[in-house]
Write a protein that holds these residues in place. Sequence first.
Motif, mmCIF file in Angstrom:
data_model
loop_
_atom_site.group_PDB
_atom_site.id
_atom_site.type_symbol
_atom_site.label_atom_id
_atom_site.label_comp_id
_atom_site.label_asym_id
_atom_site.label_seq_id
_atom_site.Cartn_x
_atom_site.Cartn_y
_atom_site.Cartn_z
ATOM 1 N N THR A 2 21.538 60.713 115.068
ATOM 2 C CA THR A 2 21.454 59.276 114.848
ATOM 3 C C THR A 2 20.288 58.948 113.937
ATOM 4 O O THR A 2 19.199 59.483 114.092
ATOM 5 C CB THR A 2 21.266 58.538 116.185
ATOM 6 O OG1 THR A 2 22.347 58.873 117.042
ATOM 7 C CG2 THR A 2 21.239 57.041 115.969
ATOM 8 N N THR A 3 20.521 58.080 112.983
ATOM 9 C CA THR A 3 19.453 57.652 112.083
ATOM 10 C C THR A 3 18.399 56.871 112.862
ATOM 11 O O THR A 3 18.707 55.970 113.614
ATOM 12 C CB THR A 3 20.014 56.769 110.962
ATOM 13 O OG1 THR A 3 20.984 57.517 110.239
ATOM 14 C CG2 THR A 3 18.929 56.322 110.024
ATOM 15 N N GLU A 122 20.461 49.313 105.658
ATOM 16 C CA GLU A 122 21.703 49.976 106.077
ATOM 17 C C GLU A 122 21.401 51.235 106.891
ATOM 18 O O GLU A 122 22.052 51.515 107.901
ATOM 19 C CB GLU A 122 22.544 50.337 104.851
ATOM 20 C CG GLU A 122 23.214 49.165 104.194
ATOM 21 C CD GLU A 122 24.420 48.659 104.985
ATOM 22 O OE1 GLU A 122 25.069 49.469 105.676
ATOM 23 O OE2 GLU A 122 24.714 47.458 104.908
ATOM 24 N N LEU A 123 20.413 51.980 106.461
ATOM 25 C CA LEU A 123 20.022 53.195 107.184
ATOM 26 C C LEU A 123 19.456 52.852 108.558
ATOM 27 O O LEU A 123 19.760 53.512 109.553
ATOM 28 C CB LEU A 123 19.010 53.995 106.368
ATOM 29 C CG LEU A 123 19.559 54.623 105.084
ATOM 30 C CD1 LEU A 123 18.433 55.004 104.155
ATOM 31 C CD2 LEU A 123 20.413 55.835 105.403
ATOM 32 N N SER A 125 20.259 50.437 110.314
ATOM 33 C CA SER A 125 21.333 49.927 111.173
ATOM 34 C C SER A 125 22.203 51.049 111.738
ATOM 35 O O SER A 125 23.090 50.786 112.549
ATOM 36 C CB SER A 125 22.208 48.941 110.393
ATOM 37 O OG SER A 125 23.041 49.632 109.469
ATOM 38 N N ARG A 127 23.505 53.867 109.606
ATOM 39 C CA ARG A 127 24.149 54.705 108.602
ATOM 40 C C ARG A 127 23.319 55.962 108.359
ATOM 41 O O ARG A 127 22.094 55.923 108.450
ATOM 42 C CB ARG A 127 24.308 53.950 107.286
ATOM 43 C CG ARG A 127 24.974 52.584 107.407
ATOM 44 C CD ARG A 127 26.436 52.684 107.655
ATOM 45 N NE ARG A 127 27.060 51.367 107.654
ATOM 46 C CZ ARG A 127 28.325 51.154 107.975
ATOM 47 N NH1 ARG A 127 29.101 52.179 108.298
ATOM 48 N NH2 ARG A 127 28.826 49.933 107.966
ATOM 49 N N LYS A 128 23.977 57.047 107.987
ATOM 50 C CA LYS A 128 23.253 58.284 107.720
ATOM 51 C C LYS A 128 23.124 58.600 106.232
ATOM 52 O O LYS A 128 22.266 59.402 105.849
ATOM 53 C CB LYS A 128 23.936 59.447 108.438
ATOM 54 C CG LYS A 128 23.845 59.342 109.951
ATOM 55 C CD LYS A 128 24.128 60.676 110.626
ATOM 56 C CE LYS A 128 25.569 61.089 110.459
ATOM 57 N NZ LYS A 128 25.854 62.359 111.172
ATOM 58 N N VAL A 130 23.576 56.378 102.406
ATOM 59 C CA VAL A 130 23.897 55.097 101.765
ATOM 60 C C VAL A 130 23.558 55.174 100.277
ATOM 61 O O VAL A 130 22.453 55.609 99.916
ATOM 62 C CB VAL A 130 23.100 53.940 102.405
ATOM 63 C CG1 VAL A 130 23.411 52.618 101.715
ATOM 64 C CG2 VAL A 130 23.393 53.843 103.897
ATOM 65 N N ASP A 168 19.472 59.791 106.249
ATOM 66 C CA ASP A 168 18.794 60.294 107.430
ATOM 67 C C ASP A 168 18.093 61.582 107.005
ATOM 68 O O ASP A 168 18.705 62.457 106.358
ATOM 69 C CB ASP A 168 19.827 60.566 108.526
ATOM 70 C CG ASP A 168 19.236 61.261 109.716
ATOM 71 O OD1 ASP A 168 18.729 60.565 110.609
ATOM 72 O OD2 ASP A 168 19.283 62.508 109.735
ATOM 73 N N GLU A 197 30.039 64.925 105.711
ATOM 74 C CA GLU A 197 29.457 63.675 106.199
ATOM 75 C C GLU A 197 29.939 62.494 105.345
ATOM 76 O O GLU A 197 30.156 62.622 104.140
ATOM 77 C CB GLU A 197 27.931 63.741 106.151
ATOM 78 C CG GLU A 197 27.330 64.811 107.044
ATOM 79 C CD GLU A 197 27.367 64.440 108.524
ATOM 80 O OE1 GLU A 197 27.714 63.280 108.841
ATOM 81 O OE2 GLU A 197 27.038 65.311 109.346
ATOM 82 N N ARG A 198 30.078 61.353 105.963
ATOM 83 C CA ARG A 198 30.534 60.148 105.273
ATOM 84 C C ARG A 198 29.356 59.470 104.563
ATOM 85 O O ARG A 198 28.290 59.284 105.166
ATOM 86 C CB ARG A 198 31.170 59.175 106.263
ATOM 87 C CG ARG A 198 31.751 57.913 105.642
ATOM 88 C CD ARG A 198 32.476 57.096 106.697
ATOM 89 N NE ARG A 198 32.977 55.839 106.184
ATOM 90 C CZ ARG A 198 34.108 55.684 105.506
ATOM 91 N NH1 ARG A 198 34.860 56.751 105.263
ATOM 92 N NH2 ARG A 198 34.503 54.492 105.079
ATOM 93 N N ARG A 200 28.189 56.035 102.722
ATOM 94 C CA ARG A 200 28.513 54.615 102.659
ATOM 95 C C ARG A 200 28.017 54.033 101.342
ATOM 96 O O ARG A 200 26.866 54.265 100.941
ATOM 97 C CB ARG A 200 27.826 53.889 103.825
ATOM 98 C CG ARG A 200 27.835 52.375 103.735
ATOM 99 C CD ARG A 200 29.164 51.785 104.108
ATOM 100 N NE ARG A 200 29.089 50.334 104.217
ATOM 101 C CZ ARG A 200 30.105 49.563 104.574
ATOM 102 N NH1 ARG A 200 31.258 50.121 104.882
ATOM 103 N NH2 ARG A 200 29.970 48.251 104.647
#
Length: 240
Positions: A2-3, A122-123, A125, A127-128, A130, A168, A197-198, A200
């Motif tokens: 988790t970030t 964004e990170l 929140s 996201r890993k 962005v 992250d 990994e996704r 964003r």
Amino acid sequence: MTTASGGRVVALVPAAGRGVRLGEQTPKAFVTLAGTSMMRLSVDGLLASGAVDHVVVVAPAELIGAAVALLPAGVQVVEGGAERIDSVRAGIAAAPDADIYLVHDAARALTPTTLIARVVAELRSGRKAVVPALEVTDTIKTVDILGGVTGTPKRSELRAIQTPQGFDAALLRRAYEAASADDPATDDAGLVERLGERVRTIPGDPLAFKITTQLDLTLARALTAATTKPATNTADEGLG
């Protein structure tokens, strides 16, 4: 994984490239816009965003002293490598306590501070990975080695990717551990994608363009001059 929502944000600025396409005698990051180097403008933008705790600039070995002299106190300068991948790896090694890494091109010297802050938000929140992205306005063709067209991708599915790219920290470290020295990836997100990994995307900004050619440099200097031009003193107008 988790970030970290409130962790330490470290920005890495690769500035060891020669910038051959720019056609200047000075390495690209040291070329000036209105008297200030692109490297300094990029670092100032990161710090002014209010979202970055520490900046690491990766410079050519022979220009480390020059870089230190151009940058604000507290900015860390380390020696870069032969390729960009080596330089980013050196930046990661220099900041092992980061929870979030931003990787930002020194040549994107006019990047708005608001874009930097949005990537970090964004990170934070959750996201890993962005990256800022702009819609592509030109039609893009794929071609073979002889220049023959082999396809036309859907423009609606294409994006031009900018920096800062945010990650992250543990994820980016893992991506670089898996990358080879001659890896052809042109950005950090590409290395992360290979791990499955996704990544964003968020809306980018036209001002975050990369200053790569003489035309880019001309535009950047015109934009910088326009924003730094002193206001006219109307009381003096008409005096000879």
